[in-house]
Design a protein around this motif. Structure first.
Motif, PDB file in Angstrom:
ATOM      1  N   ARG A 425       0.951  -1.237  -0.113  1.00 23.51           N
ATOM      2  CA  ARG A 425       0.041  -0.061   0.167  1.00 23.51           C
ATOM      3  C   ARG A 425       0.821   1.260   0.061  1.00 23.51           C
ATOM      4  O   ARG A 425       0.719   2.227  -0.792  1.00 23.51           O
ATOM      5  CB  ARG A 425      -0.914   0.024   0.997  1.00 23.51           C
ATOM      6  CG  ARG A 425      -1.973   1.227   1.245  1.00 23.51           C
ATOM      7  CD  ARG A 425      -2.681   1.197   2.625  1.00 23.51           C
ATOM      8  NE  ARG A 425      -3.606   0.012   2.615  1.00 23.51           N
ATOM      9  CZ  ARG A 425      -3.296  -0.787   3.724  1.00 23.51           C
ATOM     10  NH1 ARG A 425      -2.272  -0.962   4.312  1.00 23.51           N
ATOM     11  NH2 ARG A 425      -4.216  -1.934   3.581  1.00 23.51           N
ATOM     12  N   THR A 426       1.833   1.578   0.752  1.00 24.01           N
ATOM     13  CA  THR A 426       2.717   2.471   0.976  1.00 24.01           C
ATOM     14  C   THR A 426       3.549   2.810  -0.316  1.00 24.01           C
ATOM     15  O   THR A 426       3.437   3.857  -0.871  1.00 24.01           O
ATOM     16  CB  THR A 426       3.897   2.207   1.992  1.00 24.01           C
ATOM     17  OG1 THR A 426       3.123   1.949   3.296  1.00 24.01           O
ATOM     18  CG2 THR A 426       4.593   3.404   2.200  1.00 24.01           C
ATOM     19  N   LEU A 427       3.935   1.556  -1.117  1.00 26.81           N
ATOM     20  CA  LEU A 427       4.772   1.859  -2.430  1.00 26.81           C
ATOM     21  C   LEU A 427       3.687   2.326  -3.493  1.00 26.81           C
ATOM     22  O   LEU A 427       4.119   3.227  -4.232  1.00 26.81           O
ATOM     23  CB  LEU A 427       5.343   0.178  -2.775  1.00 26.81           C
ATOM     24  CG  LEU A 427       6.501  -0.067  -1.841  1.00 26.81           C
ATOM     25  CD1 LEU A 427       7.036  -1.428  -2.457  1.00 26.81           C
ATOM     26  CD2 LEU A 427       7.649   0.853  -2.354  1.00 26.81           C
ATOM     27  N   ILE A 428       2.391   1.701  -3.510  1.00 21.34           N
ATOM     28  CA  ILE A 428       1.503   2.229  -4.674  1.00 21.34           C
ATOM     29  C   ILE A 428       1.355   3.630  -4.302  1.00 21.34           C
ATOM     30  O   ILE A 428       1.332   4.577  -5.196  1.00 21.34           O
ATOM     31  CB  ILE A 428       0.304   1.463  -4.571  1.00 21.34           C
ATOM     32  CG1 ILE A 428       0.753  -0.148  -5.036  1.00 21.34           C
ATOM     33  CG2 ILE A 428      -0.858   1.858  -5.152  1.00 21.34           C
ATOM     34  CD1 ILE A 428      -0.333  -1.155  -4.730  1.00 21.34           C
ATOM     35  N   ASN A 451      -2.566  -4.033 -15.278  1.00 24.46           N
ATOM     36  CA  ASN A 451      -3.348  -4.869 -14.698  1.00 24.46           C
ATOM     37  C   ASN A 451      -3.187  -5.262 -13.312  1.00 24.46           C
ATOM     38  O   ASN A 451      -4.038  -5.329 -12.520  1.00 24.46           O
ATOM     39  CB  ASN A 451      -3.819  -6.113 -15.669  1.00 24.46           C
ATOM     40  CG  ASN A 451      -4.547  -5.820 -16.994  1.00 24.46           C
ATOM     41  OD1 ASN A 451      -5.118  -4.502 -17.078  1.00 24.46           O
ATOM     42  ND2 ASN A 451      -4.298  -6.638 -17.882  1.00 24.46           N
ATOM     43  N   THR A 452      -1.897  -5.487 -13.116  1.00 28.18           N
ATOM     44  CA  THR A 452      -1.511  -5.957 -11.705  1.00 28.18           C
ATOM     45  C   THR A 452      -1.637  -4.801 -10.707  1.00 28.18           C
ATOM     46  O   THR A 452      -2.263  -5.129  -9.573  1.00 28.18           O
ATOM     47  CB  THR A 452       0.172  -6.441 -11.757  1.00 28.18           C
ATOM     48  OG1 THR A 452       0.028  -7.421 -12.651  1.00 28.18           O
ATOM     49  CG2 THR A 452       0.405  -6.807 -10.465  1.00 28.18           C
ATOM     50  N   LEU A 453      -1.211  -3.626 -11.120  1.00 30.15           N
ATOM     51  CA  LEU A 453      -1.544  -2.466 -10.372  1.00 30.15           C
ATOM     52  C   LEU A 453      -2.973  -2.353  -9.861  1.00 30.15           C
ATOM     53  O   LEU A 453      -3.276  -1.870  -8.721  1.00 30.15           O
ATOM     54  CB  LEU A 453      -0.970  -1.302 -10.902  1.00 30.15           C
ATOM     55  CG  LEU A 453      -1.116   0.179 -10.012  1.00 30.15           C
ATOM     56  CD1 LEU A 453      -0.489  -0.103  -8.790  1.00 30.15           C
ATOM     57  CD2 LEU A 453      -0.516   1.432 -11.056  1.00 30.15           C
ATOM     58  N   THR A 454      -3.815  -2.290 -10.948  1.00 30.31           N
ATOM     59  CA  THR A 454      -5.317  -2.014 -10.873  1.00 30.31           C
ATOM     60  C   THR A 454      -5.909  -3.247  -9.981  1.00 30.31           C
ATOM     61  O   THR A 454      -6.659  -2.899  -8.908  1.00 30.31           O
ATOM     62  CB  THR A 454      -5.894  -2.278 -12.188  1.00 30.31           C
ATOM     63  OG1 THR A 454      -5.599  -1.316 -13.101  1.00 30.31           O
ATOM     64  CG2 THR A 454      -7.482  -2.042 -12.089  1.00 30.31           C
ATOM     65  N   ARG A 455      -5.309  -4.405 -10.024  1.00 30.19           N
ATOM     66  CA  ARG A 455      -5.873  -5.511  -9.138  1.00 30.19           C
ATOM     67  C   ARG A 455      -5.379  -5.364  -7.667  1.00 30.19           C
ATOM     68  O   ARG A 455      -6.225  -5.305  -6.728  1.00 30.19           O
ATOM     69  CB  ARG A 455      -5.217  -6.725  -9.512  1.00 30.19           C
ATOM     70  CG  ARG A 455      -5.620  -8.048  -8.493  1.00 30.19           C
ATOM     71  CD  ARG A 455      -5.434  -9.403  -9.370  1.00 30.19           C
ATOM     72  NE  ARG A 455      -3.779  -9.491  -9.771  1.00 30.19           N
ATOM     73  CZ  ARG A 455      -2.784  -9.822  -8.785  1.00 30.19           C
ATOM     74  NH1 ARG A 455      -3.114  -9.933  -7.496  1.00 30.19           N
ATOM     75  NH2 ARG A 455      -1.463  -9.651  -9.396  1.00 30.19           N
ATOM     76  N   LYS A 456      -4.039  -4.931  -7.503  1.00 37.72           N
ATOM     77  CA  LYS A 456      -3.531  -4.540  -6.223  1.00 37.72           C
ATOM     78  C   LYS A 456      -4.466  -3.353  -5.536  1.00 37.72           C
ATOM     79  O   LYS A 456      -4.818  -3.433  -4.482  1.00 37.72           O
ATOM     80  CB  LYS A 456      -2.158  -4.155  -6.359  1.00 37.72           C
ATOM     81  CG  LYS A 456      -1.223  -5.539  -6.481  1.00 37.72           C
ATOM     82  CD  LYS A 456      -1.171  -6.252  -5.502  1.00 37.72           C
ATOM     83  CE  LYS A 456      -0.004  -7.264  -5.602  1.00 37.72           C
ATOM     84  NZ  LYS A 456       0.134  -8.318  -4.541  1.00 37.72           N
ATOM     85  N   ILE A 457      -4.656  -2.243  -6.263  1.00 38.01           N
ATOM     86  CA  ILE A 457      -5.486  -1.131  -5.755  1.00 38.01           C
ATOM     87  C   ILE A 457      -6.563  -1.672  -5.336  1.00 38.01           C
ATOM     88  O   ILE A 457      -7.270  -1.222  -4.277  1.00 38.01           O
ATOM     89  CB  ILE A 457      -5.558   0.023  -6.994  1.00 38.01           C
ATOM     90  CG1 ILE A 457      -4.006   0.634  -7.135  1.00 38.01           C
ATOM     91  CG2 ILE A 457      -6.582   1.047  -6.481  1.00 38.01           C
ATOM     92  CD1 ILE A 457      -3.963   1.420  -8.280  1.00 38.01           C
ATOM     93  N   GLU A 459      -7.461  -4.785  -4.301  1.00 37.36           N
ATOM     94  CA  GLU A 459      -7.153  -5.662  -3.230  1.00 37.36           C
ATOM     95  C   GLU A 459      -7.338  -4.902  -1.795  1.00 37.36           C
ATOM     96  O   GLU A 459      -7.302  -5.249  -0.722  1.00 37.36           O
ATOM     97  CB  GLU A 459      -6.287  -6.519  -3.511  1.00 37.36           C
ATOM     98  CG  GLU A 459      -6.518  -7.794  -4.350  1.00 37.36           C
ATOM     99  CD  GLU A 459      -5.190  -8.570  -4.595  1.00 37.36           C
ATOM    100  OE1 GLU A 459      -4.305  -8.266  -4.157  1.00 37.36           O
ATOM    101  OE2 GLU A 459      -5.481  -9.535  -5.805  1.00 37.36           O
ATOM    102  N   LEU A 460      -6.342  -3.721  -1.955  1.00 40.85           N
ATOM    103  CA  LEU A 460      -6.062  -2.952  -0.735  1.00 40.85           C
ATOM    104  C   LEU A 460      -6.932  -1.785  -0.552  1.00 40.85           C
ATOM    105  O   LEU A 460      -6.539  -0.971   0.504  1.00 40.85           O
ATOM    106  CB  LEU A 460      -4.557  -2.456  -1.232  1.00 40.85           C
ATOM    107  CG  LEU A 460      -3.348  -3.418  -1.259  1.00 40.85           C
ATOM    108  CD1 LEU A 460      -2.046  -2.758  -1.838  1.00 40.85           C
ATOM    109  CD2 LEU A 460      -3.093  -4.206   0.045  1.00 40.85           C
ATOM    110  N   GLY A 461      -7.936  -1.499  -1.177  1.00 42.06           N
ATOM    111  CA  GLY A 461      -9.067  -0.729  -0.758  1.00 42.06           C
ATOM    112  C   GLY A 461      -8.639   0.591  -1.073  1.00 42.06           C
ATOM    113  O   GLY A 461      -8.821   1.744  -0.631  1.00 42.06           O
ATOM    114  N   LEU A 462      -7.867   0.899  -2.435  1.00 38.90           N
ATOM    115  CA  LEU A 462      -7.291   2.097  -2.883  1.00 38.90           C
ATOM    116  C   LEU A 462      -7.813   2.563  -4.211  1.00 38.90           C
ATOM    117  O   LEU A 462      -7.390   3.245  -4.917  1.00 38.90           O
ATOM    118  CB  LEU A 462      -5.805   2.083  -3.046  1.00 38.90           C
ATOM    119  CG  LEU A 462      -4.866   1.593  -1.723  1.00 38.90           C
ATOM    120  CD1 LEU A 462      -3.514   1.352  -2.052  1.00 38.90           C
ATOM    121  CD2 LEU A 462      -4.760   2.520  -0.712  1.00 38.90           C
TER     122      LEU A 462
END
Length: 476
Positions: A425-428, A451-457, A459-462
């Protein structure tokens, strides 16, 4: 081929017996379990073990009493002592009683199996003198680095060898020296300590070797130096790295032949002294710089013990805090104060540049100054908290280690997932701020696909983070 004798497990805790028994059977190692040392001693009339794992404190016959009986009847059988009491005296008593190894609880089952396999292979026991019983532990520590120090003290209990203790200021080097003396054949002799950095240079020679009457202005009477005072015992020379060059030469001569002259004296003095030296400095580097004699370094560096800094053994901080709070309360004659979980977590995460000495001082401060019976975060000294809030540049890994240690010290489990999520979350967030919210560019900087960044966003509620730039497939 004869069938090997089984491994004996002796512990009044049924869960410990069960775990060890299952682990040994998985390794095809035959074993027998006993809930008391008395049961094991009765079984000795019928059979013998190949290795013994025994708890140190049990109702009735203790693990140390069992160890003594086994050493008398089966001196070659390795005995591994287990204990939940992670203090120096337990370790030393185990080794002095002839234990093969000392296993602090809670232990890793694989570690216990490794010890059993090593004991089965070597089939040898330690030969060190009888134990002593001191009610108040002089040193505490569950951290692996401290357990290694305890083991070393136990193994040196039969030795007169010169020891060099290294470690940061405040880490407890004099405590180690005193423990080495108290658990040595010289325990009945004197223990004399001298901080060579605290004595003015022109007085240090007289402090070490004494002086004759009239040797210099003010020498109105003969005076015995620290070497004479320590005859038959131990002389602890702290901060040896600061010793002046001319005194290094005189010290080398004493270590070589045990003789010296008092200042102004003409008769050689002969003493029988064990020297334990300590320093916070890098003596090898001082030798390279020509500030410390190489031959003296080798004389002192017969056996070296490195004492870890407190930040290297953060898991011990809660144990030490409670110990020092109890000690301060006892000295002041007041009720022992408790520590709130949030305050303890804050203490575990601090840098502790002054090491254990600083921690002891803080415990005394809190005993005196904290207004309630439970110490809260707000009761901690402001300058201490400020030091903890200013991590050194490039020190993020130590900060991460401190956070992980603090969580584990509070009994948290499965910390990897939560810390990993916080890390990602911090790195994003940082990457998106850097690119002004442009996700494609942020993904490139992080080394991910969009797509990976979008999925992480997600998953992390960002989901509100970054801009809403169109994907390459969408029309601009």
């Amino acid at each position: 081929m004869a069938k090997p004798n089984p491994v004996w497990i002796i512990d009044d805790d049924r869960s410990i017996r069960w775990v060890l028994e299952k682990a040994l059977l998985r390794e095809a190692i035959a074993c027998m379990t006993f809930s008391s040392a008395s049961d094991a001693l009765r079984e000795l009339e019928r059979s013998q073990p190949s290795v013994v794992l025994s708890d140190i404190r049990m109702p009735g016959v203790s693990g140390l009493e069992l160890l003594q009986a086994l050493k008398e009847r089966l001196p070659k059988v390795p005995v591994i002592i287990m204990t939940a009491y992670s203090d120096l005296d337990s370790a030393v008593a185990a080794f002095q009683g002839g234990a093969f190894e000392y296993l602090p609880k809670p232990f890793d089952v694989d570690q216990a199996l490794d010890l059993v396999n090593r004991a089965l292979t070597e089939n040898a026991s330690r030969d060190v003198p009888a134990s002593s019983d001191v009610p108040v532990p002089e040193m505490l520590g569950q951290a692996p680095a401290m357990q290694e120090v305890f083991r070393a003290i136990g193994r040196l209990a039969h030795s007169h060898a010169t020891v060099l203790i290294t470690g940061e200021s405040g880490s407890g080097k004099e405590l180690v020296a005193r423990a080495l003396h108290r658990h040595s054949p010289r325990a009945s002799g004197p223990f004399i300590a001298l901080n060579t950095a605290a004595i003015p240079r022109d007085l240090l020679e007289s402090e070490l070797f004494g002086h004759e009457r009239g040797a210099f202005t003010g020498a109105a009477a003969q005076r015995r130096g620290r070497f004479e005072q320590a005859d038959g015992g131990t002389l602890f020379l702290d901060e040896i790295g600061d010793m002046p060059a001319d005194l290094q030469t005189r010290l080398l001569r004493v270590l070589s032949d045990g003789q010296f002259y008092r200042v102004g004296g003409h008769t050689p003095m002969k003493v029988n002294v064990r020297v334990i030296a300590a320093t916070h400095q890098d003596l090898e580097e001082r030798v390279r710089q020509g500030l410390f004699r190489e031959d003296l370094f080798h004389r002192l560096n017969v056996i070296r013990l490195r004492l870890p800094a407190l930040r290297e053994r953060r898991e011990d901080i809660p144990l030490l805090v409670r110990h020092f709070m109890q000690k301060s309360a006892r000295e002041l004659g007041v009720e022992v104060k408790g520590i709130a979980d949030t305050a303890m977590k804050a203490l575990v995460g601090l840098p502790w540049s002054g090491n254990v000495r600083q921690l002891e001082n803080i415990a005394h401060y809190l005993t005196v100054m904290a207004p309630g019976q439970v110490v809260e975060v707000g009761d901690l000294p402001a300058d201490l908290m400020q030091a903890g809030a200013e991590p050194a540049a490039g020190n993020w890994l130590q900060s991460l280690a401190a956070e992980a240690s603090a969580r584990l010290a509070q009994g948290e489990a499965a910390i990897l997932d939560e810390l990993t999520r916080a890390y990602e979350r911090t790195l994003i967030e940082v990457a998106l701020r850097h690119t002004g919210g442009r996700r494609i560019e942020a993904a490139h900087l992080l080394g991910w696909g969009r797509n990976t960044l979008t999925r992480k966003i997600h998953e992390l509620g960002l989901d509100g983070a970054g801009g809403d730039e169109p994907s390459p497939e969408q029309p601009g």
